[in-house]
Design a protein around this motif. Structure first.
Motif, mmCIF file in Angstrom:
data_model
loop_
_atom_site.group_PDB
_atom_site.id
_atom_site.type_symbol
_atom_site.label_atom_id
_atom_site.label_comp_id
_atom_site.label_asym_id
_atom_site.label_seq_id
_atom_site.Cartn_x
_atom_site.Cartn_y
_atom_site.Cartn_z
ATOM 1 N N LEU A 1 1.788 40.550 5.713
ATOM 2 C CA LEU A 1 1.078 39.719 4.740
ATOM 3 C C LEU A 1 1.319 38.241 5.059
ATOM 4 O O LEU A 1 2.297 37.881 5.724
ATOM 5 C CB LEU A 1 1.551 40.029 3.316
ATOM 6 N N GLU A 2 0.448 37.389 4.552
ATOM 7 C CA GLU A 2 0.542 35.950 4.782
ATOM 8 C C GLU A 2 1.212 35.295 3.578
ATOM 9 O O GLU A 2 0.634 35.232 2.491
ATOM 10 C CB GLU A 2 -0.859 35.361 4.981
ATOM 11 N N LEU A 3 2.439 34.816 3.774
ATOM 12 C CA LEU A 3 3.175 34.203 2.678
ATOM 13 C C LEU A 3 2.541 32.874 2.275
ATOM 14 O O LEU A 3 2.208 32.053 3.121
ATOM 15 C CB LEU A 3 4.633 33.969 3.067
ATOM 16 N N VAL A 4 2.388 32.696 0.973
ATOM 17 C CA VAL A 4 1.937 31.412 0.438
ATOM 18 C C VAL A 4 3.141 30.478 0.395
ATOM 19 O O VAL A 4 4.240 30.875 -0.006
ATOM 20 C CB VAL A 4 1.333 31.600 -0.977
ATOM 21 N N ASP A 5 2.957 29.241 0.829
ATOM 22 C CA ASP A 5 4.033 28.257 0.793
ATOM 23 C C ASP A 5 4.582 28.133 -0.639
ATOM 24 O O ASP A 5 3.797 28.131 -1.589
ATOM 25 C CB ASP A 5 3.475 26.905 1.250
ATOM 26 N N PRO A 6 5.884 28.133 -0.858
ATOM 27 C CA PRO A 6 6.989 27.972 0.077
ATOM 28 C C PRO A 6 7.611 29.285 0.562
ATOM 29 O O PRO A 6 8.795 29.310 0.915
ATOM 30 C CB PRO A 6 8.001 27.184 -0.760
ATOM 31 N N GLY A 7 6.868 30.369 0.575
ATOM 32 C CA GLY A 7 7.418 31.635 1.047
ATOM 33 C C GLY A 7 8.306 32.290 0.015
ATOM 34 O O GLY A 7 8.034 32.239 -1.188
ATOM 35 N N ILE A 8 9.371 32.917 0.481
ATOM 36 C CA ILE A 8 10.315 33.589 -0.419
ATOM 37 C C ILE A 8 11.272 32.523 -0.940
ATOM 38 O O ILE A 8 12.133 32.031 -0.208
ATOM 39 C CB ILE A 8 11.074 34.706 0.317
ATOM 40 N N ALA A 9 11.106 32.166 -2.199
ATOM 41 C CA ALA A 9 11.850 31.041 -2.760
ATOM 42 C C ALA A 9 12.410 31.425 -4.123
ATOM 43 O O ALA A 9 11.877 32.315 -4.795
ATOM 44 C CB ALA A 9 10.935 29.826 -2.912
ATOM 45 N N PRO A 10 13.477 30.791 -4.559
ATOM 46 C CA PRO A 10 13.922 31.008 -5.940
ATOM 47 C C PRO A 10 12.772 30.743 -6.907
ATOM 48 O O PRO A 10 11.989 29.803 -6.700
ATOM 49 C CB PRO A 10 15.048 29.983 -6.107
ATOM 50 N N VAL A 11 12.658 31.578 -7.938
ATOM 51 C CA VAL A 11 11.532 31.401 -8.866
ATOM 52 C C VAL A 11 11.516 29.992 -9.457
ATOM 53 O O VAL A 11 10.450 29.456 -9.764
ATOM 54 C CB VAL A 11 11.534 32.452 -10.003
ATOM 55 N N LEU A 12 12.682 29.387 -9.590
ATOM 56 C CA LEU A 12 12.755 28.018 -10.118
ATOM 57 C C LEU A 12 12.023 27.013 -9.234
ATOM 58 O O LEU A 12 11.583 25.971 -9.701
ATOM 59 C CB LEU A 12 14.216 27.584 -10.244
ATOM 60 N N GLU A 13 11.901 27.329 -7.939
ATOM 61 C CA GLU A 13 11.350 26.371 -6.989
ATOM 62 C C GLU A 13 9.884 26.645 -6.658
ATOM 63 O O GLU A 13 9.235 25.805 -6.028
ATOM 64 C CB GLU A 13 12.179 26.384 -5.697
ATOM 65 N N TRP A 14 9.367 27.806 -7.081
ATOM 66 C CA TRP A 14 8.007 28.165 -6.656
ATOM 67 C C TRP A 14 6.978 27.385 -7.481
ATOM 68 O O TRP A 14 6.752 27.675 -8.651
ATOM 69 C CB TRP A 14 7.784 29.677 -6.793
ATOM 70 N N HIS A 15 6.366 26.377 -6.830
ATOM 71 C CA HIS A 15 5.286 25.571 -7.434
ATOM 72 C C HIS A 15 5.673 25.076 -8.833
ATOM 73 O O HIS A 15 4.851 25.071 -9.745
ATOM 74 C CB HIS A 15 3.989 26.377 -7.517
ATOM 75 N N ASN A 16 6.923 24.654 -8.970
ATOM 76 C CA ASN A 16 7.417 24.254 -10.289
ATOM 77 C C ASN A 16 7.215 22.749 -10.490
ATOM 78 O O ASN A 16 7.784 21.937 -9.754
ATOM 79 C CB ASN A 16 8.904 24.601 -10.417
ATOM 80 N N PRO A 17 6.403 22.357 -11.489
ATOM 81 C CA PRO A 17 6.171 20.930 -11.715
ATOM 82 C C PRO A 17 7.331 20.232 -12.424
ATOM 83 O O PRO A 17 7.359 18.999 -12.492
ATOM 84 C CB PRO A 17 4.921 20.924 -12.604
ATOM 85 N N VAL A 18 8.279 21.002 -12.944
ATOM 86 C CA VAL A 18 9.423 20.408 -13.646
ATOM 87 C C VAL A 18 10.346 19.756 -12.613
ATOM 88 O O VAL A 18 10.726 20.397 -11.626
ATOM 89 C CB VAL A 18 10.193 21.482 -14.446
ATOM 90 N N PRO A 19 10.709 18.502 -12.799
ATOM 91 C CA PRO A 19 11.612 17.850 -11.843
ATOM 92 C C PRO A 19 12.912 18.637 -11.679
ATOM 93 O O PRO A 19 13.426 19.223 -12.641
ATOM 94 C CB PRO A 19 11.875 16.477 -12.479
ATOM 95 N N GLU A 20 13.414 18.644 -10.450
ATOM 96 C CA GLU A 20 14.599 19.446 -10.152
ATOM 97 C C GLU A 20 15.762 19.095 -11.081
ATOM 98 O O GLU A 20 16.521 19.975 -11.501
ATOM 99 C CB GLU A 20 15.001 19.235 -8.691
ATOM 100 N N ALA A 21 15.898 17.828 -11.429
ATOM 101 C CA ALA A 21 17.009 17.406 -12.284
ATOM 102 C C ALA A 21 16.920 18.007 -13.686
ATOM 103 O O ALA A 21 17.941 18.092 -14.382
ATOM 104 C CB ALA A 21 17.033 15.882 -12.372
ATOM 105 N N ASP A 22 15.722 18.433 -14.088
ATOM 106 C CA ASP A 22 15.532 18.977 -15.428
ATOM 107 C C ASP A 22 15.510 20.506 -15.462
ATOM 108 O O ASP A 22 15.302 21.102 -16.514
ATOM 109 C CB ASP A 22 14.207 18.458 -16.021
ATOM 110 N N ARG A 23 15.717 21.130 -14.313
ATOM 111 C CA ARG A 23 15.718 22.592 -14.251
ATOM 112 C C ARG A 23 17.131 23.136 -14.436
ATOM 113 O O ARG A 23 18.111 22.421 -14.210
ATOM 114 C CB ARG A 23 15.201 23.071 -12.889
ATOM 115 N N PRO A 24 17.254 24.418 -14.820
ATOM 116 C CA PRO A 24 18.581 25.039 -14.834
ATOM 117 C C PRO A 24 19.134 25.114 -13.405
ATOM 118 O O PRO A 24 18.372 25.018 -12.428
ATOM 119 C CB PRO A 24 18.308 26.452 -15.367
ATOM 120 N N PRO A 25 20.436 25.301 -13.255
ATOM 121 C CA PRO A 25 21.004 25.482 -11.912
ATOM 122 C C PRO A 25 20.435 26.741 -11.254
ATOM 123 O O PRO A 25 20.142 27.730 -11.930
ATOM 124 C CB PRO A 25 22.508 25.627 -12.177
ATOM 125 N N LEU A 26 20.287 26.704 -9.940
ATOM 126 C CA LEU A 26 19.756 27.858 -9.212
ATOM 127 C C LEU A 26 20.557 29.124 -9.497
ATOM 128 O O LEU A 26 20.002 30.215 -9.625
ATOM 129 C CB LEU A 26 19.769 27.580 -7.706
#
Length: 272
Positions: free
Chosen positions: A234-259
């Motif tokens: 299959l063709e992975l959509v960018d960013p591929g296999i990523a933590p759900v927190l990081e997948w196309h997340n518009p919330v700034p990293e500083a405002d997200r829970p820890p990975l």
């Protein structure tokens, strides 16, 4: 709910959908579900955060497929008890003609689904009482065939369900068989629990509790490499296999829970 459905409800054993409902603050659960949920939360205090963030991943993935890829058909297996931003609500909010089939094996889930998951007039929803371990029964079900056109792309949604399949259930064969039944241009969407992202001390503590018999295991976390096997060809959509927190997340990293508080990978991939 019919008498047949009532007879099928085992209130003495925790069910993943009802436990998830408990973590999300719902009321459709029993003592066994709450006890199991509390036991897991004692080991992983952030489990409720995981549940909430997993739901956000579902919403973002459906929006991406609807808005950017033009997908109008969704097969959502392991529906869970309806809450906000269900698959059809997101999809039909963008394209009212979208068609969705939900699948679950808990009669409480299906009763709620039939009552609450109502379609737009232009689209359609259907609800199938089935288990992911019976992919042929799902794909051949007359309600699925009436609702979805399997000559057109379908997004297969496997959100926080595949980790409930152990290796002896042959999960890779199950997922591959379902993807093979879908046409070119379809998508596989998955979120899957992993130990890769866990805090090492918490992971060691959990393993000790499991060995001591104080924590019952009904799921099998998998590593990034193990999850990648589901997406071979299959063709992975960018960013591929990523933590759900990081997948196309518009919330700034500083405002997200820890990975480490959301130990789950999210993936979207296209069938060529």
């Amino acid at each position: 709910m019919s008498h047949g459905d009532l007879d099928r409800i085992d209130t003495t054993t925790a069910h993943p959908a009802r436990r998830y409902n408990y973590w999300l603050g719902g009321k459709d659960n029993f003592a066994a579900d709450r006890e199991s949920g509390d036991a897991i939360a004692a080991i992983y205090p952030a489990i409720r955060t995981t549940a909430l963030e997993n739901r956000q991943f579902l919403r973002r993935a459906v929006r991406f497929l609807s808005e950017e890829q033009g997908v109008r058909q969704f097969l959502d297996i392991g529906t869970g008890i309806p809450t906000a931003d269900n698959t059809h609500e997101v999809a039909q909010g963008i394209a009212p003609e979208s068609r969705i089939v939900y699948v679950d094996n808990d009669p409480i889930v299906l009763t709620h689904a039939r009552a609450l998951l109502t379609s737009t007039p232009r689209g359609a929803t259907a609800y199938i009482d089935a288990d992911l371990r019976d992919p042929a029964g799902i794909m051949g079900h007359p309600d699925l065939r009436r609702t979805l056109d399997l000559d057109q792309p379908v997004a297969l949604m496997l959100i926080a369900i595949v980790h409930f399949l152990f290796d002896h259930d042959k999960p890779y064969e199950i997922v591959r068989g379902m993807v093979d039944a879908l046409p070119s241009g379809s998508y596989l969407v998955m979120s899957h629990g992993t130990a890769d992202l866990n805090d090492p001390a918490a992971r060691a503590h959990a393993e000790a509790e499991i060995r001591a018999g104080r924590l019952k295991v009904d799921a099998q976390p998998r590593s990034k490499d193990e999850i990648a096997r589901f997406f071979e060809g299959l063709e992975l959509v960018d960013p591929g296999i990523a933590p759900v927190l990081e997948w196309h997340n518009p919330v700034p990293e500083a405002d997200r829970p820890p990975l480490q508080d959301v130990a789950m990978y999210g993936v979207v991939a296209r069938k060529p």
